[in-house]
Enzyme design. Structure first.
Site, PDB file in Angstrom:
ATOM      1  CG  ASN B 387      -1.945   0.992   1.175  1.00 55.19           C
ATOM      2  OD1 ASN B 387      -1.756   1.969   0.394  1.00 55.19           O
ATOM      3  ND2 ASN B 387      -3.032   0.816   2.034  1.00 55.19           N
ATOM      4  CG  ASP B 388       1.340   2.993   3.816  1.00 53.77           C
ATOM      5  OD1 ASP B 388       0.540   3.532   3.285  1.00 53.77           O
ATOM      6  OD2 ASP B 388       1.822   2.559   4.920  1.00 53.77           O
ATOM      7  CB  VAL B 389       6.012   0.468  -0.824  1.00 60.41           C
ATOM      8  CG1 VAL B 389       6.444   0.292   0.513  1.00 60.41           C
ATOM      9  CG2 VAL B 389       5.190  -0.804  -1.313  1.00 60.41           C
ATOM     10  CB  VAL B 390       2.467   1.490  -4.825  1.00 56.19           C
ATOM     11  CG1 VAL B 390       3.350   0.475  -5.303  1.00 56.19           C
ATOM     12  CG2 VAL B 390       1.187   0.941  -4.106  1.00 56.19           C
ATOM     13  CB  ALA B 428       1.992   4.656   7.261  1.00 57.19           C
TER      14      ALA B 428
END
Lengths: 94, 461
Positions: B387-390, B428
């Site tokens: 999720n957060d990494v993209v 996050a």
């Protein structure tokens, strides 16, 4: 302990840390998990201290008990750490 | 000291160094680990040579118990649970250092009448401090990782002043023990304070920051071994401890950089908690759904696919069906790669282990910096449980708490399919802008089941 032997130990510490930084910076990210569990096993070197602590001969005192507790814990750390690292690395295939 | 024993210790230090050096290449890594374990065995044998035969029975029993427990966990643990196991073992190492320090302290202060040397005493105090924090800190990390206590940060008013007071009390108790080495009460105080500090310093850190915490605790366990080396005047402990300490520090730095956070910022904790509240007010994102048939057609029509795996993939145990998907795509001459973000998963390199377990060749797993230019030439990006990494907000929205964090440029691909259980937020606690992009399609449902359906649809095409 004399200051001389302290200085030698600090020498070893500084040089080994420097070597550690140089070597580990080159480990590819693919291997970071096995690196961590493998180095975790190495930190079980406290087992040396634990063995020596078990050697407080003739006293069934706190010293010896603490040594035996440390020995069990450090052995778990060493044996488990190396075994699980090997298990992981076995799976890395090209 | 006996020269043979000293030379054996030297030999074992060299084996640790060569073992770590061999971890630089994936094909040599397994042999390196074996070499390192031989080094450990030599160090143990050299130590046993100094020990009276009369203690051997207890020692043998302790080693047997420890080995059985260690082997049991090492072979039972699931690859998804590796982070919590590393945390647990790390904690044991820390506690072992504390026990050795107490043992030595008790022997020197209560049994042998001679005064404790100041250098030894300082080493004992440091060993208790670092080892104690490593132990309870690792236990909290362990409980957070396996979900027995909440992964979200636990904060309360006056947390930082409390830590400071604890630290000052520790220093005062250290001075007291220096002035009166035989008073066991001060040693008890030192042990208790370091144990409590370990808990207090890890509870405010959120689950998403666990890769940093594990790396740091790994480094602490090395430092604890170093201090034991100073107590015993033993070089092999210092060399091995320093290698581990350095390893942990480097991994900590890599993790912090990959999240665009400073170490201090991570350690002060509370991340992801305030954030969730602020974000809730933002406009909600409208997403487009895609069904399994359509998804299968998109895969079939693509000439290049990049998979972005995240921890969600591991939770759903979807890595094996992804390998089937890969096999189907490769049969159709579709290029198939994996993009690995440094903080994907719960510890550094976690995704690589999970994919290796599913028999996916490690040369298909590409690091972020290497693959980020390829996304714009890619037909299809398949995000599974990440999720957060993209999240493009890291590049576009200065208000976002993850702004500045390096991300995988998945949004640049022609089409993106996101496999997700529901519209929940990432670890996050941040809304993901990507999901609202016109080229992004959501494939809702359990990753393992939906991907299995996609694979069978592709087979029929």
């Amino acid at each position: 302990m004399s200051i001389d032997s302290l200085i030698i130990l600090i020498y070893v510490l500084v040089l080994a840390s420097y070597l550690g930084f140089e070597l580990i910076a080159k480990v590819p990210p693919t291997l970071h998990t096995p690196l961590m569990s493998g180095s975790n096993a190495i930190s079980g070197i406290t087992i040396v201290g634990a063995l020596l602590a078990c050697n407080e001969l003739g006293y069934t005192t706190l010293s010896k008990w603490m040594g035996m507790i440390a020995l069990v814990l450090a052995t778990i750390n060493v044996v488990g750490g190396y075994a699980v690292t090997d298990r992981m690395l076995k799976m890395f295939k090209k | 000291m006996n020269i043979t024993i000293q030379l054996l210790y030297l030999f074992s230090s060299v084996l640790f160094i060569i073992g770590i050096k061999m971890m630089n290449k994936t094909k040599d890594a397994r042999a390196g680990n074996l070499l390192s374990s031989v080094g450990m065995l030599i160090a143990i044998v050299a130590t046993l040579m100094q020990i009276e035969v009369i203690s051997m029975v207890e020692i043998f029993i302790c080693i047997l118990i420890g080995s059985l427990i260690g082997l049991y966990y090492a072979y039972k643990v699931e690859m998804t649970q590796i982070p919590e196991m590393v945390a647990l073992f790390n904690g044991f190492g820390g506690l072992a250092s504390v026990a050795v320090a107490i043992s030595d302290y008790w022997f020197k202060s209560q049994i042998s009448v001679a005064n404790i040397d100041i250098i030894i005493l300082v080493s004992i105090i440091l060993s208790v401090f670092i080892g104690g924090i490593t132990f309870t800190g690792s236990m909290v990390a362990f409980l957070k990782l396996n979900g027995r206590i909440t992964g979200s940060p636990i904060t309360f008013k006056g947390q930082h002043p409390l830590n400071l007071i604890m630290l000052i009390s520790f220093i005062l108790a250290s001075v007291a023990i220096w002035m009166n080495p035989s008073d066991i009460n001060f040693m008890i105080i030192l042990v208790l304070i370091s144990l409590v500090l370990g808990i207090l310093t890890v509870i405010p850190i959120g689950g998403a920051d666990m890769p940093v915490v594990i790396s740091l605790l790994n480094s602490y366990s090395g430092m604890a071994a170093c201090t034991t080396g100073f107590i015993l005047n033993n070089n092999v402990l210092i060399v091995a401890g320093a290698l581990v300490g350095a390893s942990g520090i480097i991994l900590t730095q890599i993790m912090c950089k990959a999240m665009n956070r400073s170490l201090v910022n991570v350690l002060l904790g509370g991340f992801g908690q305030t954030v969730a509240g602020e974000q809730a007010e933002g406009p909600s994102i409208v997403v487009k759904e895609v069904g399994v048939e359509e998804a299968a057609m998109l895969f079939d029509g693509a000439s290049s696919v990049i998979v972005v795996p995240g921890y969600g993939m591991a939770v759903a145990q979807a890595q094996h069906v992804i390998r089937e998907l890969m096999e189907q795509c490769e049969k159709r001459n579709i290029s198939f790669k994996f993009a690995i973000h440094p903080v994907a998963g719960r510890m550094p390199g976690h995704m690589n282990v999970l994919l290796a377990e599913a028999n996916i060749s490690y040369d298909k797993l590409i690091e972020m910096d290497e693959i980020n230019n390829e996304f714009s030439n890619t037909d299809l990006v398949f995000v599974v449980g990440a999720n957060d990494v993209v999240n493009p907000a890291a590049q576009t929205n200065p208000q976002s708490p993850i702004f500045g964090m390096p991300i995988l440029n998945a949004f640049k691909a022609r089409t993106i399919i996101v496999s997700k259980r529901s519209m929940g937020k990432g670890y996050a606690g941040v809304e993901n802008e990507l999901f609202g992009y016109p080229n992004c399609l959501m494939l809702f449902g359990d990753a393992k089941q939906t991907i299995a359906k996609v694979v069978s649809e592709i087979k029929e095409l």
